[in-house]
Design a protein around this motif. Structure first.
Motif, PDB file in Angstrom:
ATOM      1  N   VAL A   1      45.032 -34.830 -21.313  1.00  0.00           N
ATOM      2  CA  VAL A   1      45.115 -33.378 -21.502  1.00  0.00           C
ATOM      3  C   VAL A   1      46.393 -33.004 -22.232  1.00  0.00           C
ATOM      4  N   ASN A   2      47.494 -33.633 -21.880  1.00  0.00           N
ATOM      5  CA  ASN A   2      48.775 -33.367 -22.530  1.00  0.00           C
ATOM      6  C   ASN A   2      48.706 -33.708 -24.026  1.00  0.00           C
ATOM      7  N   PHE A   3      48.088 -34.842 -24.343  1.00  0.00           N
ATOM      8  CA  PHE A   3      47.929 -35.238 -25.740  1.00  0.00           C
ATOM      9  C   PHE A   3      47.027 -34.254 -26.479  1.00  0.00           C
ATOM     10  N   TRP A   4      45.920 -33.875 -25.849  1.00  0.00           N
ATOM     11  CA  TRP A   4      44.982 -32.926 -26.477  1.00  0.00           C
ATOM     12  C   TRP A   4      45.684 -31.607 -26.790  1.00  0.00           C
ATOM     13  N   TRP A   5      46.568 -31.167 -25.909  1.00  0.00           N
ATOM     14  CA  TRP A   5      47.279 -29.912 -26.129  1.00  0.00           C
ATOM     15  C   TRP A   5      48.230 -30.015 -27.319  1.00  0.00           C
ATOM     16  N   LEU A   6      48.872 -31.169 -27.449  1.00  0.00           N
ATOM     17  CA  LEU A   6      49.841 -31.340 -28.530  1.00  0.00           C
ATOM     18  C   LEU A   6      49.205 -31.723 -29.861  1.00  0.00           C
ATOM     19  N   GLN A   7      47.978 -32.215 -29.831  1.00  0.00           N
ATOM     20  CA  GLN A   7      47.380 -32.824 -31.015  1.00  0.00           C
ATOM     21  C   GLN A   7      47.421 -31.949 -32.273  1.00  0.00           C
TER      22      GLN A   7
ATOM     23  N   LEU B   1      46.349 -45.559 -23.242  1.00  0.00           N
ATOM     24  CA  LEU B   1      47.587 -44.780 -23.141  1.00  0.00           C
ATOM     25  C   LEU B   1      48.364 -44.817 -24.451  1.00  0.00           C
ATOM     26  N   LEU B   2      48.414 -45.976 -25.114  1.00  0.00           N
ATOM     27  CA  LEU B   2      49.116 -46.034 -26.396  1.00  0.00           C
ATOM     28  C   LEU B   2      48.387 -45.200 -27.443  1.00  0.00           C
ATOM     29  N   ALA B   3      47.062 -45.229 -27.408  1.00  0.00           N
ATOM     30  CA  ALA B   3      46.291 -44.412 -28.347  1.00  0.00           C
ATOM     31  C   ALA B   3      46.574 -42.931 -28.165  1.00  0.00           C
ATOM     32  N   LEU B   4      46.943 -42.532 -26.949  1.00  0.00           N
ATOM     33  CA  LEU B   4      47.172 -41.124 -26.634  1.00  0.00           C
ATOM     34  C   LEU B   4      48.645 -40.730 -26.694  1.00  0.00           C
ATOM     35  N   ASP B   5      49.486 -41.602 -27.225  1.00  0.00           N
ATOM     36  CA  ASP B   5      50.895 -41.216 -27.358  1.00  0.00           C
ATOM     37  C   ASP B   5      51.105 -40.466 -28.660  1.00  0.00           C
ATOM     38  N   GLY B   6      51.772 -39.335 -28.596  1.00  0.00           N
ATOM     39  CA  GLY B   6      51.951 -38.495 -29.769  1.00  0.00           C
ATOM     40  C   GLY B   6      52.807 -39.125 -30.835  1.00  0.00           C
ATOM     41  N   LEU B   7      53.918 -39.760 -30.450  1.00  0.00           N
ATOM     42  CA  LEU B   7      54.793 -40.362 -31.454  1.00  0.00           C
ATOM     43  C   LEU B   7      54.095 -41.516 -32.155  1.00  0.00           C
ATOM     44  N   HIS B   8      53.379 -42.327 -31.401  1.00  0.00           N
ATOM     45  CA  HIS B   8      52.642 -43.434 -32.019  1.00  0.00           C
ATOM     46  C   HIS B   8      51.590 -42.908 -32.987  1.00  0.00           C
ATOM     47  N   LEU B   9      50.923 -41.825 -32.631  1.00  0.00           N
ATOM     48  CA  LEU B   9      49.938 -41.230 -33.533  1.00  0.00           C
ATOM     49  C   LEU B   9      50.589 -40.756 -34.822  1.00  0.00           C
ATOM     50  N   VAL B  10      51.691 -40.044 -34.719  1.00  0.00           N
ATOM     51  CA  VAL B  10      52.360 -39.507 -35.909  1.00  0.00           C
ATOM     52  C   VAL B  10      52.822 -40.646 -36.816  1.00  0.00           C
ATOM     53  N   LEU B  11      53.425 -41.674 -36.239  1.00  0.00           N
ATOM     54  CA  LEU B  11      53.905 -42.790 -37.053  1.00  0.00           C
ATOM     55  C   LEU B  11      52.749 -43.567 -37.676  1.00  0.00           C
ATOM     56  N   SER B  12      51.602 -43.586 -36.994  1.00  0.00           N
ATOM     57  CA  SER B  12      50.423 -44.247 -37.549  1.00  0.00           C
ATOM     58  C   SER B  12      49.784 -43.442 -38.676  1.00  0.00           C
TER      59      SER B  12
ATOM     60  N   ALA C   1      46.090 -40.846 -15.928  1.00  0.00           N
ATOM     61  CA  ALA C   1      45.502 -41.018 -17.260  1.00  0.00           C
ATOM     62  C   ALA C   1      44.896 -39.710 -17.762  1.00  0.00           C
ATOM     63  N   LEU C   2      44.274 -38.947 -16.876  1.00  0.00           N
ATOM     64  CA  LEU C   2      43.681 -37.662 -17.257  1.00  0.00           C
ATOM     65  C   LEU C   2      44.764 -36.670 -17.674  1.00  0.00           C
ATOM     66  N   ILE C   3      45.876 -36.665 -16.956  1.00  0.00           N
ATOM     67  CA  ILE C   3      46.990 -35.772 -17.306  1.00  0.00           C
ATOM     68  C   ILE C   3      47.530 -36.127 -18.691  1.00  0.00           C
ATOM     69  N   VAL C   4      47.672 -37.425 -18.965  1.00  0.00           N
ATOM     70  CA  VAL C   4      48.130 -37.852 -20.289  1.00  0.00           C
ATOM     71  C   VAL C   4      47.151 -37.403 -21.362  1.00  0.00           C
TER      72      VAL C   4
ATOM     73  N   GLY D   1      56.695 -37.859 -28.564  1.00  0.00           N
ATOM     74  CA  GLY D   1      55.808 -38.572 -27.666  1.00  0.00           C
ATOM     75  C   GLY D   1      55.078 -37.632 -26.737  1.00  0.00           C
ATOM     76  N   THR D   2      54.023 -38.133 -26.109  1.00  0.00           N
ATOM     77  CA  THR D   2      53.307 -37.351 -25.105  1.00  0.00           C
ATOM     78  C   THR D   2      54.168 -37.281 -23.842  1.00  0.00           C
ATOM     79  N   PRO D   3      54.674 -36.101 -23.464  1.00  0.00           N
ATOM     80  CA  PRO D   3      55.650 -36.026 -22.371  1.00  0.00           C
ATOM     81  C   PRO D   3      55.175 -36.653 -21.064  1.00  0.00           C
ATOM     82  N   ALA D   4      53.916 -36.442 -20.680  1.00  0.00           N
ATOM     83  CA  ALA D   4      53.436 -37.008 -19.413  1.00  0.00           C
ATOM     84  C   ALA D   4      53.555 -38.528 -19.413  1.00  0.00           C
ATOM     85  N   LEU D   5      53.259 -39.147 -20.549  1.00  0.00           N
ATOM     86  CA  LEU D   5      53.349 -40.604 -20.638  1.00  0.00           C
ATOM     87  C   LEU D   5      54.807 -41.058 -20.625  1.00  0.00           C
ATOM     88  N   TRP D   6      55.674 -40.385 -21.373  1.00  0.00           N
ATOM     89  CA  TRP D   6      57.072 -40.808 -21.450  1.00  0.00           C
ATOM     90  C   TRP D   6      57.784 -40.627 -20.116  1.00  0.00           C
TER      91      TRP D   6
END
Length: 517
Positions: free
Chosen positions: A480-486, A152-163, A475-478, A378-383
């Motif tokens: 897909v949500n991350f994939w859409w925003l990537q 889930l952390l790997a799929l968070d958008g904000l964490h990805l951008v900051l990384s 987890a699947l929703i997160v 961030g990935t909205p589904a996760l947040w």
């Protein structure tokens, strides 16, 4: 201390696999965009200055005319301003140096290019995924839930951008997570040692002696403060948390004076761990400033003739303390408006992310108008899922006093609530990515609730199957949500229409007209 589910080998291979997956997301095309992104304009050059000069120096150009940025992207390292006197080129910086030293390590290894200056951030982000997976496994005793946390952390958008960006917040998140991991390991170690040394005749329980994991936590907390001063919020919270765990363990052992035992036997060591060790670590991060005379304010004491040997052995200490007073004044008065600033109470809802980078009118997307963007969101589904999970943790802790729920809630509060004061009292300029060190604990909240949804190992199989299906669907929703925003997290070239389709709220851009900048 219940046993772990699964063997030790699986307990490492699973988290490592998840960390590799997260690392691939962070390292692939790390040099894209080939630009100085957002606040990289400060930290990339300060890091290089530390690398070659030992202190931060003034660069050519300014914010309106970033000559140094353009030279860097062209491969020209002639970026330092030339001054009649070297001391005149000292640069005032508002954050301690450790995070910039970490960025400098990547620049030293791979050069002054986008990959080089982002390398350390990607490493820190990837390691945070691994640490979180291992911590979640230790807290839940489940390798599956540990791997879910890392995923889930790997799929968070904000964490990805900051990384993938050379700014300080990912390093703060890394050191905070490392400190928490050390304290959780210390909790297990301390409870095992108490049980081994149990003596019913001891009113306060036994002494434990040196606690290496807690000392390591002190070093990590000092490092967090040496990246950003906001690390002190976590230092105070973790000190309280560790002492609460100590008292709880002595009570569970049957000590009749558990709290006195904690104060008498654990308190002195805690002072060293959470005061002396972090202070020494913090001061060590300033070694470059002490080693040279060209840092900002380095010779303030001599210039003002205010040295007093009755108080300080070295005039540099007085100069260093005066520098910190100046930095405190800067942060207290930071009110400069920014189009992507936001208030802390809006952060969990992702109402105002930060546009790190945007460039339009590019070809290569198969459409007439193309764009590249990096949106710090961030990935909205996760947040939104974590917001629900945190409410559930409040109820769980109120009903059971479960130490895991309490630890997550306290750490979340320590990383989020202090910003309310600065918003109200100082009207300070703040951004969504200040939540970076809280992100792993948002994920922990989700994972702890996921464990409740799945149920205990002795629960009926049908009940566990339904719970596992619910958690798997989330987890699947997160994913897909991350994939859409990537594409708008990693500056992929997409059409203008695709870019706007990914702006889920109108508040995600600074204007509702034609440009997000």
């Amino acid at each position: 201390m219940p046993p772990f589910q699964g063997g030790a080998l699986a307990g490492w291979l699973g988290p490592l696999a998840v960390a590799v997956f997260g690392g691939l997301l962070r390292f692939i095309d790390l040099g894209r965009p080939k630009a100085v992104v957002f606040d990289e304009t400060y930290y990339v050059k300060d890091a290089y200055s530390l690398l070659v000069e030992g202190v931060e120096r003034t660069m050519v150009g300014d914010a309106k005319n970033p000559i140094a940025d353009r030279r860097l992207l062209a491969g020209n390292l002639d970026i330092f301003k030339q001054c009649p006197q070297p001391d005149d080129c000292a640069s005032f910086v508002a954050h301690p140096p450790l995070g910039k030293w970490m960025i400098a390590a990547g620049e030293w290894m791979f050069g002054m290019n986008p990959f080089g200056w982002r390398f350390a951030a990607a490493v820190a982000g990837t390691l945070t995924i691994l640490i979180l997976a291992r911590v979640a496994r230790r807290m839940t005793r489940s390798t599956l839930l540990g791997c879910l946390a890392g995923l889930l952390l790997a799929l968070d958008g904000l964490h990805l951008v900051l990384s993938r960006t050379a700014i300080l917040d990912i390093f703060l998140a890394f050191w905070v997570m490392a400190a928490f991991a050390c304290l959780v390991a210390d909790r297990d170690d301390m409870r095992a040692r108490l049980a081994d040394r149990y003596d019913a005749a001891l009113l306060r329980g036994p002494r434990l002696g040196l606690r290496r994991w807690r000392l390591a936590a002190g070093v990590c907390l000092g490092a967090a403060c040496a990246v950003k001063w906001s690390g002190v919020f976590f230092l105070l919270a973790f000190a309280l948390l560790s002492l609460m765990w100590d008292a709880g363990a002595r009570r569970a052992l049957g000590a009749r004076e558990a709290y006195r035992g904690t104060l008498a036997y654990d308190g002195p060591g805690a002072v060293g761990t959470f005061a002396l060790v972090p202070a020494l670590t913090y001061v060590a991060s300033w070694s470059g400033w002490f080693a040279t005379s060209r840092g900002w304010g380095r010779n303030w004491d001599q210039a003002t003739s205010s040295g007093n040997p009755l108080f300080f052995a070295f005039d540099s200490v007085r100069s260093w303390l005066d520098y910190h007073v100046q930095v405190l004044g800067f942060h207290s008065g930071l009110e400069t408006p920014h189009p992507y600033m936001s208030e802390p109470w809006s952060w969990p809802l992702l109402l105002r992310p930060v546009a790190f980078f945007y460039e339009g009118e590019k070809s290569g997307c198969g459409a007439a108008d193309c764009a590249q963007a990096v949106v710090g969101v961030g990935t909205p589904a996760l947040w939104y899922g974590s917001a629900v999970a945190l409410v559930a943790l409040v109820a769980w802790y109120a009903a059971t006093r479960d130490w895991r729920a309490g630890a997550v809630l306290l750490t979340y509060a320590a990383g989020w609530l202090p910003w309310f004061y600065y918003a109200v009292a100082d009207n300070r300029t703040m951004y969504l990515f200040y939540m970076a060190p809280v992100l792993p604990f948002m994920v922990l909240a989700v994972v702890l609730v996921a464990g409740l949804v799945i149920g205990r190992r002795d629960a009926p199989p049908a009940r566990r199957a339904v719970g596992a299906a619910v958690v798997g669907a989330f987890a699947l929703i997160v994913l897909v949500n991350f994939w859409w925003l990537q594409p708008v997290l990693s500056a992929e070239t997409i059409s203008y229409a695709q870019y706007w389709a990914r702006m889920l709220l109108s508040s995600w851009v600074s204007t509702s007209t034609s440009s997000p900048t």
